[in-house]
Scaffold this active site. Structure first.
Site, PDB file in Angstrom:
ATOM      1  N   GLU A  54       0.948  -1.280  -0.123  1.00 49.68           N
ATOM      2  CA  GLU A  54       0.139   0.013  -0.039  1.00 49.68           C
ATOM      3  C   GLU A  54       0.904   1.247  -0.061  1.00 49.68           C
ATOM      4  O   GLU A  54       1.932   1.318   0.596  1.00 49.68           O
ATOM      5  CB  GLU A  54      -0.929   0.015   1.279  1.00 49.68           C
ATOM      6  CG  GLU A  54      -2.209  -0.581   1.062  1.00 49.68           C
ATOM      7  CD  GLU A  54      -3.328  -0.040   0.092  1.00 49.68           C
ATOM      8  OE1 GLU A  54      -2.950   1.358  -0.250  1.00 49.68           O
ATOM      9  OE2 GLU A  54      -4.573  -0.433   0.466  1.00 49.68           O
ATOM     10  N   ASP A  55       0.162   2.441  -0.546  1.00 53.14           N
ATOM     11  CA  ASP A  55       1.171   3.545  -0.402  1.00 53.14           C
ATOM     12  C   ASP A  55       0.847   4.292   0.780  1.00 53.14           C
ATOM     13  O   ASP A  55       1.723   4.637   1.435  1.00 53.14           O
ATOM     14  CB  ASP A  55       0.864   4.592  -1.648  1.00 53.14           C
ATOM     15  CG  ASP A  55      -0.884   4.509  -1.880  1.00 53.14           C
ATOM     16  OD1 ASP A  55      -1.534   3.741  -1.145  1.00 53.14           O
ATOM     17  OD2 ASP A  55      -1.359   5.315  -2.822  1.00 53.14           O
ATOM     18  N   ASP A  72      -5.104   5.332   5.625  1.00 52.22           N
ATOM     19  CA  ASP A  72      -5.623   6.321   6.237  1.00 52.22           C
ATOM     20  C   ASP A  72      -6.633   5.558   7.354  1.00 52.22           C
ATOM     21  O   ASP A  72      -6.327   5.331   8.430  1.00 52.22           O
ATOM     22  CB  ASP A  72      -6.205   7.022   5.234  1.00 52.22           C
ATOM     23  CG  ASP A  72      -6.906   8.749   5.614  1.00 52.22           C
ATOM     24  OD1 ASP A  72      -6.470   9.053   6.620  1.00 52.22           O
ATOM     25  OD2 ASP A  72      -7.596   9.134   4.825  1.00 52.22           O
ATOM     26  N   THR A  75     -10.459   0.850   3.225  1.00 54.79           N
ATOM     27  CA  THR A  75     -10.243   0.304   1.860  1.00 54.79           C
ATOM     28  C   THR A  75      -9.239  -0.853   2.109  1.00 54.79           C
ATOM     29  O   THR A  75      -9.761  -2.114   1.716  1.00 54.79           O
ATOM     30  CB  THR A  75      -9.426   1.144   1.240  1.00 54.79           C
ATOM     31  OG1 THR A  75     -10.050   2.473   1.097  1.00 54.79           O
ATOM     32  CG2 THR A  75      -9.068   0.733  -0.218  1.00 54.79           C
ATOM     33  N   LEU A  76      -8.524  -0.871   3.023  1.00 54.95           N
ATOM     34  CA  LEU A  76      -7.565  -2.027   3.114  1.00 54.95           C
ATOM     35  C   LEU A  76      -8.173  -3.006   3.884  1.00 54.95           C
ATOM     36  O   LEU A  76      -8.211  -4.283   3.751  1.00 54.95           O
ATOM     37  CB  LEU A  76      -6.246  -1.597   3.956  1.00 54.95           C
ATOM     38  CG  LEU A  76      -5.324  -2.849   4.322  1.00 54.95           C
ATOM     39  CD1 LEU A  76      -4.798  -3.168   2.853  1.00 54.95           C
ATOM     40  CD2 LEU A  76      -4.194  -1.918   5.082  1.00 54.95           C
ATOM     41  N   LYS A  98      -1.414   6.916   8.368  1.00 54.65           N
ATOM     42  CA  LYS A  98      -1.872   8.061   9.046  1.00 54.65           C
ATOM     43  C   LYS A  98      -2.651   7.427  10.110  1.00 54.65           C
ATOM     44  O   LYS A  98      -3.672   7.424  10.335  1.00 54.65           O
ATOM     45  CB  LYS A  98      -2.772   8.767   8.061  1.00 54.65           C
ATOM     46  CG  LYS A  98      -2.316  10.136   7.285  1.00 54.65           C
ATOM     47  CD  LYS A  98      -3.548  10.540   6.801  1.00 54.65           C
ATOM     48  CE  LYS A  98      -3.277  11.301   5.335  1.00 54.65           C
ATOM     49  NZ  LYS A  98      -4.215  11.827   4.797  1.00 54.65           N
ATOM     50  N   ASP A 120      -1.320  11.056  -5.599  1.00 54.37           N
ATOM     51  CA  ASP A 120      -1.853  12.197  -6.455  1.00 54.37           C
ATOM     52  C   ASP A 120      -2.743  13.042  -5.674  1.00 54.37           C
ATOM     53  O   ASP A 120      -3.351  12.690  -4.687  1.00 54.37           O
ATOM     54  CB  ASP A 120      -2.387  11.520  -7.578  1.00 54.37           C
ATOM     55  CG  ASP A 120      -3.962  10.777  -7.226  1.00 54.37           C
ATOM     56  OD1 ASP A 120      -4.093  10.011  -6.417  1.00 54.37           O
ATOM     57  OD2 ASP A 120      -4.757  11.087  -8.122  1.00 54.37           O
TER      58      ASP A 120
HETATM   59  P1  IMP Z   1      -8.513   4.624   3.593  1.00 56.27           P
HETATM   60  O1  IMP Z   1      -9.479   3.689   3.380  1.00 56.27           O
HETATM   61  O2  IMP Z   1      -9.204   5.949   4.334  1.00 56.27           O
HETATM   62  O3  IMP Z   1      -7.401   4.131   4.336  1.00 56.27           O
HETATM   63  O4  IMP Z   1      -8.072   5.313   2.454  1.00 56.27           O
HETATM   64  C1  IMP Z   1      -6.801   4.834   1.642  1.00 56.27           C
HETATM   65  C2  IMP Z   1      -6.599   5.817   0.433  1.00 56.27           C
HETATM   66  O5  IMP Z   1      -7.095   7.026   0.278  1.00 56.27           O
HETATM   67  C3  IMP Z   1      -5.372   5.526  -0.030  1.00 56.27           C
HETATM   68  O6  IMP Z   1      -5.015   4.450  -0.670  1.00 56.27           O
HETATM   69  C4  IMP Z   1      -5.212   6.636  -1.034  1.00 56.27           C
HETATM   70  O7  IMP Z   1      -5.661   6.286  -2.175  1.00 56.27           O
HETATM   71  C5  IMP Z   1      -6.174   7.666  -0.554  1.00 56.27           C
HETATM   72  N1  IMP Z   1      -5.729   8.636   0.420  1.00 56.27           N
HETATM   73  C6  IMP Z   1      -5.835   8.868   1.738  1.00 56.27           C
HETATM   74  N2  IMP Z   1      -4.825   9.805   2.403  1.00 56.27           N
HETATM   75  C7  IMP Z   1      -4.298  10.529   1.310  1.00 56.27           C
HETATM   76  C8  IMP Z   1      -3.412  11.544   1.116  1.00 56.27           C
HETATM   77  O8  IMP Z   1      -2.904  12.255   1.991  1.00 56.27           O
HETATM   78  N3  IMP Z   1      -2.861  11.703  -0.296  1.00 56.27           N
HETATM   79  C9  IMP Z   1      -3.389  11.171  -1.275  1.00 56.27           C
HETATM   80  N4  IMP Z   1      -4.157  10.066  -1.376  1.00 56.27           N
HETATM   81  C10 IMP Z   1      -4.721   9.615   0.131  1.00 56.27           C
END
Ligand code: IMP
Length: 207
Positions: free
Chosen positions: A113-114, A117, A121-122, A145, A173
Site C-alpha cells: 500500500e502507498d 488512512d 479500503t484495506l 496516517k 496524487d
Molecule cells: P482509507 O480507506 O481511508 O485508508 O484510504 C486509503 C486511500 O485514500 C489511499 O489508498 C489513497 O488512495 C487515499 N488517500 C488517503 N490519504 C491520502 C493523502 O494524504 N494523499 C493522497 N491520497 C490519500
C-alpha cells in the site's frame, strides 16, 4: 527516480510556505527507508516466492523500488478498485474494477500500500483476499496516517507514520497529478488545491 522536481528550493522554506507546500519526507530519506523495508521483506520471504499485491495506482512507484531493492524471487499482481464517496474520504464500500490475474490460494501474499488512512479500503481488501485462502496474508505500507484509523488493522511492514495531513508525491496524487514528484509533500491548504488542482504544477515542473 530521475524526475524533475527541483523547482522547489528546499533551502528556502519561505518560498515553499508561500505556495502552501512542505517537504514532509525528503526524497533521500524516503529512498533510504524503502531500502530498509525491502531488506525486511527479503528476510521474511526469502525462498517463499511471495505474491506482492498492489492496488493501482498510488503504490506502483513504491512497489517498483521495493521489489528491485529486495532482490528476491517474487511475483507482482495488481488490483484496481473504486470507492464510493469522495476519492479521499472513502466509505469502505469498494468495487473491484480489475481483479488479480492469478490465484493466490496457498500462496504467501503481501499487500503493498502507498498509504493507510482510515483503513476502510484495506480492511475490505484483506477480507476479499483472505477468502481466497492464501498461505499467509500480510501488509506493507509506505505511509501510515495512524491517527485517522477507524478499523484496527495489522500492519506488518511500515515505512513512516505521518500526521493527519494531505500528502502528494511518490505515487500519491491529487486529481491524477503529482504522482511523479519525488519525496512526500504535505499540502497546507487543501481547499486551494481543490479549487485549482494544477496549482503546484509550476512549482514542481516549471512554468
Ligand atoms: P482509507 O480507506 O481511508 O485508508 O484510504 C486509503 C486511500 O485514500 C489511499 O489508498 C489513497 O488512495 C487515499 N488517500 C488517503 N490519504 C491520502 C493523502 O494524504 N494523499 C493522497 N491520497 C490519500
Amino acid at each position: 527516480l530521475g524526475v524533475r522536481h527541483a523547482c522547489v528550493d528546499v533551502n528556502e522554506p519561505a518560498t515553499v510556505r508561500t505556495v502552501g507546500l512542505r517537504e514532509l519526507i525528503p526524497a533521500a530519506d524516503l529512498h533510504r527507508r524503502v531500502g530498509e523495508l525491502a531488506a525486511e521483506v527479503a528476510r521474511a520471504y526469502e525462498g517463499l516466492r511471495p505474491v506482492l499485491v498492489s492496488v493501482l495506482k498510488g503504490a506502483t512507484l513504491f512497489l517498483a523500488d521495493l521489489v528491485r531493492a529486495a532482490g528476491i524471487d517474487v511475483e507482482v499482481d495488481f488490483m484496481s478498485i473504486s470507492s464510493y464517496g469522495s476519492p479521499n474520504a472513502t466509505s469502505g464500500v469498494v468495487r473491484i474494477e480489475k481483479d488479480l490475474e492469478a490465484s493466490i490460494e496457498g500462496r504467501h501474499v503481501l499487500v503493498i500500500e502507498d498509504i493507510v488512512d482510515t483503513g476502510l479500503t484495506l480492511n475490505y481488501l484483506l477480507r476479499v483476499l483472505a477468502a481466497r485462502r492464501p498461505a499467509s496474508l500480510r501488509v506493507c505500507t509506505l505511509l501510515d496516517k495512524d491517527v485517522r484509523r477507524i478499523v484496527e488493522l495489522p500492519i506488518d511492514f511500515r515505512g513512516f507514520a505521518i500526521p493527519d495531513e494531505f500528502v502528494i508525491g511518490y505515487g500519491l496524487d491529487f486529481d491524477e497529478r503529482y504522482r511523479n514528484v519525488d519525496g512526500i509533500w504535505a499540502v497546507d491548504d487543501v481547499r486551494k488545491l481543490e479549487s485549482d488542482p494544477e496549482v503546484f504544477v509550476p512549482v514542481f515542473f516549471g512554468e
